[in-house]
Write a protein that holds these residues in place. Structure first.
Motif, PDB file in Angstrom:
ATOM      1  N   LEU A  16       0.814  -1.215   0.000  1.00 41.14           N
ATOM      2  CA  LEU A  16       0.000   0.000   0.000  1.00 41.14           C
ATOM      3  C   LEU A  16       0.847   1.264   0.000  1.00 41.14           C
ATOM      4  O   LEU A  16       0.475   2.274  -0.589  1.00 41.14           O
ATOM      5  CB  LEU A  16      -0.927   0.016   1.217  1.00 41.14           C
ATOM      6  N   GLN A  17       1.980   1.227   0.693  1.00 41.39           N
ATOM      7  CA  GLN A  17       2.794   2.438   0.769  1.00 41.39           C
ATOM      8  C   GLN A  17       3.975   2.365  -0.190  1.00 41.39           C
ATOM      9  O   GLN A  17       4.821   3.252  -0.215  1.00 41.39           O
ATOM     10  CB  GLN A  17       3.247   2.673   2.209  1.00 41.39           C
ATOM     11  N   HIS A  18       4.025   1.275  -0.948  1.00 39.19           N
ATOM     12  CA  HIS A  18       5.010   1.112  -2.024  1.00 39.19           C
ATOM     13  C   HIS A  18       6.444   1.314  -1.579  1.00 39.19           C
ATOM     14  O   HIS A  18       7.251   1.894  -2.293  1.00 39.19           O
ATOM     15  CB  HIS A  18       4.672   2.037  -3.195  1.00 39.19           C
ATOM     16  N   MET A  19       6.757   0.841  -0.370  1.00 43.43           N
ATOM     17  CA  MET A  19       8.161   0.837   0.045  1.00 43.43           C
ATOM     18  C   MET A  19       8.856  -0.354  -0.611  1.00 43.43           C
ATOM     19  O   MET A  19       8.217  -1.341  -0.961  1.00 43.43           O
ATOM     20  CB  MET A  19       8.256   0.636   1.556  1.00 43.43           C
ATOM     21  N   SER A  20      10.183  -0.254  -0.730  1.00 44.27           N
ATOM     22  CA  SER A  20      10.928  -1.428  -1.178  1.00 44.27           C
ATOM     23  C   SER A  20      10.953  -2.417  -0.016  1.00 44.27           C
ATOM     24  O   SER A  20      10.680  -2.058   1.128  1.00 44.27           O
ATOM     25  CB  SER A  20      12.351  -1.041  -1.544  1.00 44.27           C
ATOM     26  N   LYS A  21      11.285  -3.670  -0.342  1.00 45.27           N
ATOM     27  CA  LYS A  21      11.301  -4.713   0.676  1.00 45.27           C
ATOM     28  C   LYS A  21      12.272  -4.333   1.797  1.00 45.27           C
ATOM     29  O   LYS A  21      11.982  -4.476   2.973  1.00 45.27           O
ATOM     30  CB  LYS A  21      11.714  -6.033   0.022  1.00 45.27           C
TER      31      LYS A  21
END
Lengths: 241, 225
Positions: free
Chosen positions: A104-109
């Motif tokens: 949802l917040q499109h952070m990288s892993k």
């Protein structure tokens, strides 16, 4: 930060909330007390869109919640901790926390795992990152759930009886974590609980709900030492021996 | 050998149809909306309560009167697929129902929409539960493709019949051969399902292997876009 205006909620014929008005400002810690079936849980479920009021309005950060923007608005502002923890059983503690961050917040892993690790440290469970929920005690599961809520960095944290399903000796560890959080100025907390000691220490304001109505709204000192009405007095005499 | 291949091919395609319909109607069956639940009930009750043979005969004999002409292969894929889709949708509906509602609450409260909630949270948990009954459905489906023999469907059972009637083999050995071939497909599947079910029961919460989870996530990503 949170505003409910004339909120009514009925399930079938039972009226669970009757004309509830409620304002919580940013950074405030509000505890809702009251007997079972008073509508406390329903009230906070209305705040994050899990229940849709039969009538009345809900505002988050001055924006009105509608059918259209509900998911987005909640996603932006609210995180919730449940009585039954509701961790995702097929994912370990780390994945439970990173799922929303990556999807949802499109952070990288990598970013998400760093954030998750920080949050697990906050609840003192860094070493359990790889454990499945089923391998954790109730208290640990609830702390992971709190970490999951924290990780999203949303300003409003809602707690729905977070210690009611726990064995007595595990209540303390969860309340400690919550008490630490209550010192953070940026976080707005609304907590439904039966833990009077915690309410006394953590709350800026205490609301008393009964039969779908808010019948008292006091500072903790006044609420406990100088109960605002007969009904609260009765309630307190029953829960405080 | 032709018959064996046809049976395999029809089975595989019909299974795809059944799974697709099963997922769609299964999700409808767990919907909050009454209308969708109604649609699910009509589909399931209609197809579960009329024998497959009657349905297949109807398609074969009555559809052409309405100007719809399907090859027996198509009838096998669609007729058997739609019929088993009803059973599969019941399996999927029950699977989703068995997941505590709190999981929905948690996902929604995190801001996942309906499809994300299903793909990331609910369905991955459901898969483990429904795999055994789903496999049994697959076995039933394979066996049921033998109704095509009655429509000269060139499947395994039809071939066995024709070997026998042409005198290549006598009836007894021909049917034994067909039976053995069905058994060869179905027995391993059924055995695997039983083994898997036991494994789940012995370890209440197995974690999906990393690879399996990754795969599920990728499928999820594609579907959601």
């Amino acid at each position: 930060m949170i505003r409910l205006e004339h909120v009514h909620e009925s399930f079938g014929k039972t009226e669970v909330l009757k004309d509830v008005d409620l304002t919580v400002s940013e950074g405030e810690k509000v505890v809702i007390l009251g007997p079972s079936g008073a509508g406390k849980s329903t009230a906070i479920r209305c705040i994050n869109g899990l229940e849709v009021p039969t009538s009345g309005l809900v505002y988050l950060d001055n924006e009105q919640m509608t059918n259209k923007n509900r998911v987005q608005l909640v996603r932006k502002h609210c995180a919730m901790v449940f009585q039954q923890f509701n961790l995702y059983p097929h994912m370990n503690a780390m994945r439970n926390i990173t799922l929303a961050l990556t999807k949802l917040q499109h952070m990288s892993k990598k970013e998400a795992e760093d954030v998750a690790m920080q949050c697990l440290e906050t609840v003192d469970l860094a070493e359990k990152a790889k454990s499945l929920p089923s391998q954790l005690s109730g208290g640990q599961q609830q702390r992971v759930a709190i970490a999951r809520a924290l990780a999203t960095r949303r300003k409003i944290l809602l707690f729905d009886e977070p210690t009611s399903a726990l064995d007595p000796e595990m209540v303390g560890e969860v309340l400690n974590v919550m008490l630490n959080l209550s010192h953070e100025h940026g976080i707005t907390m609304v907590i439904v609980t039966h833990e009077m000691g915690f309410a006394k220490q953590a709350a800026d304001r205490i609301l008393f709900m009964e039969q779908g109505e808010i019948t008292a709204d006091e500072k903790p000192d006044d609420f406990f030492n100088n109960p605002p009405n007969e009904r609260v007095k009765q309630f307190l005499s029953k829960v405080l021996y | 050998m032709d018959g064996f291949v046809t049976t395999l091919l029809v089975s595989a395609l019909a299974l795809c149809v059944a799974l697709l319909l099963g997922i769609i109607f299964g999700l409808m069956g767990t919907s909050q909306k009454k209308v969708l639940r109604g649609v699910n009930r009509v589909y399931v009750e209609f197809f579960q309560n009329i024998p497959l043979l009657v349905q297949v005969f109807f398609i074969y004999n009555a559809f052409p009167l309405m100007g719809i002409r399907w090859s027996t292969f198509m009838i096998g894929v669609l007729g058997v697929g739609i019929y088993h889709g009803a059973y599969v949708s019941e399996v999927i509906r029950a699977g989703i129902r068995s997941i505590p509602y709190g999981q929905n609450d948690a996902a929604k409260s995190q801001g996942f929409n309906y499809f994300q909630t299903m793909m990331y949270v609910i369905l991955p948990q459901t898969v483990k539960i429904i795999l055994p009954p789903l496999t049994n459905q697959a076995v039933n489906l394979i066996k049921n493709t033998s109704v095509l023999a009655t429509l000269s469907g060139l499947d395994l059972m039809y071939r066995a019949d024709s070997w026998a009637s042409q005198g290549t083999l006598s009836y007894g050995p021909a049917y034994v051969c067909a039976g053995v071939l069905y058994f060869i497909i179905c027995f391993p599947l059924a055995t695997w399902a039983r083994w898997y079910e036991r494994r789940i029961k012995s370890r209440e919460h197995i974690q999906l292997s990393e690879a399996a989870e990754k795969e599920l996530m990728m499928i999820a990503e594609e579907v959601i876009g």
